[in-house]
Design a protein around this motif. Structure first.
Motif, mmCIF file in Angstrom:
data_model
loop_
_atom_site.group_PDB
_atom_site.id
_atom_site.type_symbol
_atom_site.label_atom_id
_atom_site.label_comp_id
_atom_site.label_asym_id
_atom_site.label_seq_id
_atom_site.Cartn_x
_atom_site.Cartn_y
_atom_site.Cartn_z
ATOM 1 N N LYS A 33 53.033 -5.306 41.322
ATOM 2 C CA LYS A 33 54.109 -4.403 41.392
ATOM 3 C C LYS A 33 54.955 -3.919 40.565
ATOM 4 O O LYS A 33 55.197 -2.888 41.190
ATOM 5 C CB LYS A 33 55.136 -6.013 40.998
ATOM 6 C CG LYS A 33 56.545 -6.273 41.487
ATOM 7 C CD LYS A 33 57.861 -6.802 41.059
ATOM 8 C CE LYS A 33 58.806 -5.778 40.778
ATOM 9 N NZ LYS A 33 60.722 -6.275 40.467
ATOM 10 N N ALA A 34 54.602 -4.371 39.649
ATOM 11 C CA ALA A 34 55.242 -2.445 38.312
ATOM 12 C C ALA A 34 54.014 -1.004 39.413
ATOM 13 O O ALA A 34 54.732 -0.124 39.520
ATOM 14 C CB ALA A 34 54.001 -2.768 37.033
ATOM 15 N N ALA A 35 53.143 -1.308 39.674
ATOM 16 C CA ALA A 35 52.430 0.181 40.355
ATOM 17 C C ALA A 35 52.948 0.161 41.331
ATOM 18 O O ALA A 35 53.004 1.949 42.333
ATOM 19 C CB ALA A 35 50.661 -0.330 39.901
ATOM 20 N N ARG B 197 43.893 1.138 49.997
ATOM 21 C CA ARG B 197 43.341 2.601 50.269
ATOM 22 C C ARG B 197 44.632 3.708 49.872
ATOM 23 O O ARG B 197 44.018 4.497 49.263
ATOM 24 C CB ARG B 197 42.955 3.188 51.149
ATOM 25 C CG ARG B 197 41.084 3.281 51.094
ATOM 26 C CD ARG B 197 40.503 3.076 52.356
ATOM 27 N NE ARG B 197 40.335 4.801 52.416
ATOM 28 C CZ ARG B 197 39.296 4.790 53.381
ATOM 29 N NH1 ARG B 197 38.207 4.088 54.030
ATOM 30 N NH2 ARG B 197 39.122 6.523 53.845
ATOM 31 N N TYR B 198 45.329 3.473 50.473
ATOM 32 C CA TYR B 198 46.395 4.782 50.448
ATOM 33 C C TYR B 198 47.562 3.752 49.517
ATOM 34 O O TYR B 198 48.698 5.315 49.212
ATOM 35 C CB TYR B 198 47.019 4.993 51.697
ATOM 36 C CG TYR B 198 45.440 5.830 52.756
ATOM 37 C CD1 TYR B 198 46.119 6.638 52.053
ATOM 38 C CD2 TYR B 198 45.160 4.541 53.488
ATOM 39 C CE1 TYR B 198 44.959 7.307 53.059
ATOM 40 C CE2 TYR B 198 44.099 5.149 53.863
ATOM 41 C CZ TYR B 198 43.704 6.659 53.792
ATOM 42 O OH TYR B 198 43.121 7.148 54.668
ATOM 43 N N VAL B 199 48.126 2.793 49.402
ATOM 44 C CA VAL B 199 49.691 2.484 49.228
ATOM 45 C C VAL B 199 49.189 2.076 47.685
ATOM 46 O O VAL B 199 48.895 1.411 47.387
ATOM 47 C CB VAL B 199 50.368 1.066 49.766
ATOM 48 C CG1 VAL B 199 51.578 0.849 49.420
ATOM 49 C CG2 VAL B 199 50.580 1.094 51.181
ATOM 50 N N PRO B 200 50.436 2.351 47.021
ATOM 51 C CA PRO B 200 50.321 1.670 45.215
ATOM 52 C C PRO B 200 50.500 0.871 45.119
ATOM 53 O O PRO B 200 51.240 0.161 45.251
ATOM 54 C CB PRO B 200 51.353 3.140 44.669
ATOM 55 C CG PRO B 200 51.915 4.245 45.155
ATOM 56 C CD PRO B 200 51.286 3.613 47.126
ATOM 57 N N GLY B 201 49.349 0.578 43.920
ATOM 58 C CA GLY B 201 49.805 -0.933 43.656
ATOM 59 C C GLY B 201 48.952 -2.071 44.444
ATOM 60 O O GLY B 201 49.035 -3.003 44.386
#
Ligand SMILES: Cc1cc2nc3c(=O)[nH]c(=O)nc-3n(C[C@H](O)[C@H](O)[C@H](O)COP(=O)(O)OP(=O)(O)OC[C@H]3O[C@@H](n4cnc5c(N)ncnc54)[C@H](O)[C@@H]3O)c2cc1C
Length: 491
Positions: free
Chosen positions: A189-191, A301-305
């Motif tokens: 969640k933080a990322a 591959r693309y979405v942070p976290g």
């Protein structure tokens, strides 16, 4: 098989049907609920609930729906209300706990439940709908009822009973794009929040143009587990160009759920669906099941976290946003919503924006609305006696149903028709001749909202959460690169 006789018959147990059945039974009617799935709740059991409030943060759906939220919270099954400047409010639910609660409440109210039972025909006697024919494992059976409530989402009872209906937009009959939703787990969640705070990623396109709103949203992101996404267009475009995804959607659409590592993905879609054709529906599933692995790969591959995210659950039914709309004594129009019309025979309310998932493009068309009322006449099927409807198949235009279709607003309609049907039977009259004041008084006793107690705009909440302008710039996405490919179309 032996015929069944009941006072109120509800076909379909989605947001509208489960609420209609409980309201009818609580008001003393012998009530039977027929559902072809093996659980209660329909598509409301697969999604967070949006749109309890209006854009002034006044609660416009209360009554039974509010009772569900309260009981879900006590069972550890929901986030409670979370305010949002675009969608007014949302409640993240645990789908499984909602299914348990829906069954519990139906039992408490004394609703008879028939599951895995398919309504296959309508019994019409002259100008009266007298009941339905169902099929189930035990065979074919006749069900006779004083009042039949069509909450099938597809207007099946009305269509089989020869009652007029419409489908899709006026120009070409196309309905909103459907989506099979799925949930992923294993997010950091933080990322993820860090990614949402990166303005260049544009995680919430509605909000980005308004610096004050953007700041307020950013401040809340760390504190809440529940928030909506509609953006990350650059990431989607990159993945499309890299050949990772080939879906007719250009934005990440979904909801960060109250379970800390979970996200509801609302991104699969096809174009040109006819939800009343088995061939079309089957083709939609075939295409969409192919999209799910692509989207999972995209998230990793693309979405942070989301590097370690995994598939938790695919919804048990295709999300059909729009199907047949039954023509009733009044057809609710976009103008009624935009002007916030107050009808004399108001029985429920809505305040969610007109939210059209483009039938022939990606992304959405949206128009903000004022708090509006829903008249009893738009819940009474035209031309016949003995038939009411609620939920997706109420009497409304393609534009108006794009607002009334969200779960709480369907539930509000359900409470109204269940109560009206039971009162009409108790008073030995028809719903058309029912004393509207008596119905409104009863809805008021039940805590339902139909405009009698919403009060002035909630200024404290407006200050805290911010407010989008009534008129927003139009969005793009009609026939773009992602949607022009014929393979995304079902003909
Ligand atoms: C992809 C998608 C995402 C959405 N996202 C949200 C969201 O995040 N929040 C929100 O509030 N709203 C959302 N909505 C809108 C909302 O979920 C639906 O419009 C609403 O739940 C419809 O409720 P309903 O009771 O009218 O229909 P449904 O939930 O479709 O219920 C109809 C029921 O009738 C049963 N049925 C149908 N035909 C028959 C038959 N012949 N015999 C027996 N049973 C039958 C079905 O099995 C079903 O259980 C979304 C909709 C879609 C499609």
């Amino acid at each position: 098989m032996k015929d069944i006789k009941t006072e109120v018959l509800v076909v379909g147990s989605g947001a509208a049907g489960i609420t209609a059945a409980i309201a009818a039974a609580r008001n003393g009617a012998k009530t039977l609920l027929v559902e072809y799935n093996g659980f209660l709740g329909g598509i409301s059991a697969t999604l967070p609930w949006l749109g309890f409030h209006d854009r002034d943060y006044r609660q416009v759906v209360k009554g039974l729906c509010h009772e569900y939220v309260t009981r879900l919270q006590k069972m550890g099954g929901s986030s409670g209300y979370v305010m949002d400047p675009k969608c007014s409010s949302l409640v993240s639910i645990n789908s499984h706990i909602w299914k348990i609660l829906a069954m519990q409440m139906a039992q408490e109210a004394g609703v008879d439940v028939m599951l895995h039972t398919h309504m296959v025909d309508t019994l019409r006697e002259g100008d009266r709908i007298a009941g339905i024919i169902v099929e189930h494992k035990s065979g074919r059976q006749k069900i006779l009822a004083n009042m039949t409530l069509d909450c099938s989402g597809d207007g099946d009872v009305a269509a089989r009973g020869g009652v007029s209906w419409e489908k899709g937009r006026t120009a070409d009959g196309l309905v909103q794009a459907p989506t099979l939703v799925f949930r992923i787990g294993g997010m950091d969640k933080a990322a993820f929040v860090k990614g949402c705070k990166d303005k260049s990623l544009n995680y919430r396109e509605w909000i980005t143009p308004y610096p004050d709103l953007w700041k307020k949203m950013q401040e809340r992101l760390d504190a809440t587990d529940v928030f909506i996404l509609g953006g990350f267009a650059g990431l989607m475009e990159k993945a499309r160009k890299d050949g990772v995804i080939d879906v007719p959607q250009t934005r990440v659409v979904g909801v960060k759920l109250h379970q800390a590592d979970q996200f509801q993905v609302v991104m699969t879609r096809v174009l040109g669906l006819d939800p009343t054709s088995v061939e079309s529906m089957s083709n939609a599933y075939i295409k969409i099941y192919d999209q799910i692995p692509q989207l999972l790969e995209f998230f990793r591959r693309y979405v942070p976290g989301c590097e370690n995210s995994y598939l938790l659950e695919i919804a048990p039914m295709l999300g059909v946003r729009e199907s047949r709309r039954i023509m009733g004594d009044y057809v609710l129009e976009a103008e009624d919503l935009l002007e916030g019309r107050v009808f004399d025979d108001a029985v429920s309310m809505g305040g969610y924006h007109i939210d059209i998932h483009r039938p022939s493009g990606s992304w959405v068309d949206s128009r903000n609305v004022k708090a509006y009322t829903i008249p009893l006449r738009s819940l009474i099927a035209g031309e016949v006696e003995g038939l009411m409807m609620a939920g997706k198949c109420l009497s409304a235009t393609h534009e108006a149903v794009a607002s009334t279709r969200v779960i709480p607003i369907c539930m509000g309609q359900g409470e109204a028709i269940g109560t009206a049907a039971a009162l009409a039977i108790k008073n030995k009259t028809t719903v058309r001749n029912l004393n509207i004041q008596r119905l409104q008084d009863q809805l008021d006793v039940q805590g339902a909202e139909f405009g009698q107690s919403i009060g002035p705009p909630n200024q404290k909440a407006i200050d805290e959460y911010g407010q989008l302008p009534m008129e927003e710039p139009p969005t793009e996405g009609e026939m773009d690169a992602a949607t022009s490919d014929q393979k995304h179309w079902i003909r």
